[in-house]
Design an enzyme around this catalytic site. Structure first.
Site, mmCIF file in Angstrom:
data_model
loop_
_atom_site.group_PDB
_atom_site.id
_atom_site.type_symbol
_atom_site.label_atom_id
_atom_site.label_comp_id
_atom_site.label_asym_id
_atom_site.label_seq_id
_atom_site.Cartn_x
_atom_site.Cartn_y
_atom_site.Cartn_z
ATOM 1 C CE LYS A 181 1.844 -14.889 1.527
ATOM 2 N NZ LYS A 181 2.809 -14.605 2.711
ATOM 3 C CD GLU A 256 1.704 -0.729 -4.939
ATOM 4 O OE1 GLU A 256 2.826 -0.493 -4.660
ATOM 5 O OE2 GLU A 256 0.721 -1.156 -3.971
ATOM 6 C CB CYS A 290 4.585 1.496 -1.552
ATOM 7 S SG CYS A 290 2.804 1.681 -2.006
ATOM 8 C CD GLU A 390 9.369 1.193 -0.909
ATOM 9 O OE1 GLU A 390 8.442 1.783 -0.784
ATOM 10 O OE2 GLU A 390 9.679 0.247 -1.256
#
Length: 483
Positions: A181, A256, A290, A390
């Site tokens: 997906k 992750e 990231c 973030e």
């Protein structure tokens, strides 16, 4: 030879079918998502969306295929991966163009990083299979590593080749079958991946692709009793929902997640190397990474010298159309992401950080598209929003420290623990600092990244590892045989 990327090649991409059980099918209830070109803001992709019934069909196909595929030998799986590698190389330019068009990555980055890192995962999976011990004897006890079952792979938009390819080949190498997906924001690379799998002769049901809205198909895929393991890359809130949905069937969840990666410039560190680290790992990807070093910790007495070297380098970044040869930083992926980044820049200003360069709005001459200004804040306190959360944009926080112990304390003062960077001439001292940082991966002096080494984080940056033998092991279960 494909023609060079350029504005004249921008065309509407359409993906009208899902890849399930070795064939292309229209979804059971057809709907589409329109996406915009990051560089222009104009519609340029129309992608079909699957639903829960399509997930059920894909999982059922993967379950059927698992019966025979899980019994294949490592040598048979090596042969399959070698065919996939051949077909991947044939489509390298198509993959690069899709990343330019949908992520907004500059052409050099798409061709030089996105495509090669995806290719490296196939090569690594083949190498792992050549030597991996699926069976070992401990005295008179036989220990076997066996494939877990159907692997549900949920991938992010920022690296739409590396992540889908890396997860897929690790699962296939282990003997699992796959339902992928992809992120709905960047569908084209994964549709090309499905075409690669088809051309390579991957058996029916071993690889299945269901594009769909995460809010619609994600819960069904995560909770499906036919799925044995989920590998997810994305945000913590989504990972939490995935884990909750997976809990009743006790399936393995590998995740992750985000990061707020610190970069410590040691008292003896080379300022130029530190600047290169910021340019290579933060600005080059428009901050959409990231592991981006978005917090740079600098000795207080060296702060001005560091900024004097950093600011001209940041202001020399050529922000522009990713299809132009001279562009070194492209746009953000979407209008939504642009709004998010602008909100963080305003928060930095409101909370008292000193704006050194960049700031709100678009760069001069970029009135359309999702372009942001490369931005550097100084006099940042680690309690500020821009130092805690973030951002996923080209926004850098410079934090002064007085002692190395304080720098390590600040670096570890984060809910995240994905990656970190250290710049220092004394490698023994730099390594000692790296060992004290609670993160999964540390680069010293802008070292070359090892794409076969275990990748993953501590704390709210997830659990489990990807890439190489550690990544394949996430798709294996342990069996003991005695007697």
């Amino acid at each position: 030879m494909a023609p060079p990327l350029g504005r004249e090649l921008i065309m509407m991409r359409e993906h009208t079918e899902l890849y399930i059980d070795g064939a292309w099918h229209a979804p059971i209830q057809e709907s589409f998502l329109e996406l915009t070109d990051p560089a222009t803001g104009k519609e340029h992709v129309r992608a079909v969306l699957g639903g829960e019934a399509d997930i059920d069909a894909a999982v059922a196909a993967a379950e059927r295929a698992f019966v025979s595929y899980s019994r294949t030998t490592p040598q048979e799986r090596i042969a399959l991966l070698e065919r996939i590698l051949v077909e991947f190389d044939k489509r390298a330019e198509d993959l690069a163009q899709a990343v330019v068009d949908e992520v907004g990555a500059p052409r050099a980055l798409a061709r030089g990083v996105h495509v090669p890192t995806g290719r490296s995962q196939i090569v690594t999976a083949i190498e792992v299979l050549r030597t991996y011990a699926f069976t070992e004897m401990r005295g008179e006890t036989r220990i076997r590593k066996e494939p877990l079952g159907v692997a549900a792979l949920i991938t992010p938009w920022n690296f739409p080749i590396l992540q889908p390819v890396g997860k897929t080949v690790s699962a296939l190498a282990a003997g699992c079958t796959v339902v992928l997906k992809p992120a709905e924001a960047t569908p084209s690379p994964t549709f090309i991946l499905a075409e690669i799998m088809e051309a390579a002769g991957v058996p029916a049901g071993v690889f299945n692709l269901v594009n769909g809205l995460g809010s619609v198909v994600g819960p069904r895929l995560s909770s499906h009793p036919g799925v044995g393991v989920i590998s997810f890359t994305g945000s913590l809130p989504t990972a939490t929902r995935v884990s909750i949905a997976a809990a009743p069937t006790a399936k393995r969840v590998v995740s992750e997640l985000g990061g707020k990666s610190p970069h410590i410039l040691m008292p003896d560190g080379d300022v130029d190397v530190a600047v290169e680290t910021a340019l290579n790992w933060l600005m080059a990807t428009t901050g959409q990474l990231c592991s981006a070093p978005s917090r740079t910790l600098v000795p207080r007495e060296r702060r001005d010298a560091f900024l004097s070297a950093l600011v001209p380098a940041v202001e020399a970044i050529r922000v522009g159309d990713p299809r132009d040869e001279d562009t070194t930083m492209g746009p953000l992926v979407s209008a939504e992401q642009w709004d998010t980044v602008q909100g963080y820049i305003r928060a930095g200003l409101d909370e008292g950080a000193r704006l050194v360069t960049g700031g709100p709005g678009r760069p001069p001459g970029r009135e359309e598209g999702h372009f942001a200004r490369p931005t550097v804040f100084a006099d940042v306190d680690n309690a500020m929003t821009i130092a805690r959360e973030e951002i996923f944009g080209p926004v850098m926080s410079v934090i002064a420290y007085d002692t190395v112990d304080e720098a390590v304390e600040i670096a570890n003062d984060s809910p995240f623990g994905l990656a970190a960077y250290v710049t220092g001439e004394d490698l023994e001292a730099a390594t000692a600092v790296a060992e004290r940082m609670r993160v999964g991966y540390v680069l010293i002096n802008d070292a070359e990244f090892d794409w076969s080494a275990p990748w993953g984080g501590y704390k709210q940056s997830g659990n489990g590892r990807e890439f190489g033998p550690d990544g394949m092991a996430e798709y294996l279960e342990t069996k003991v045989i005695r007697g």
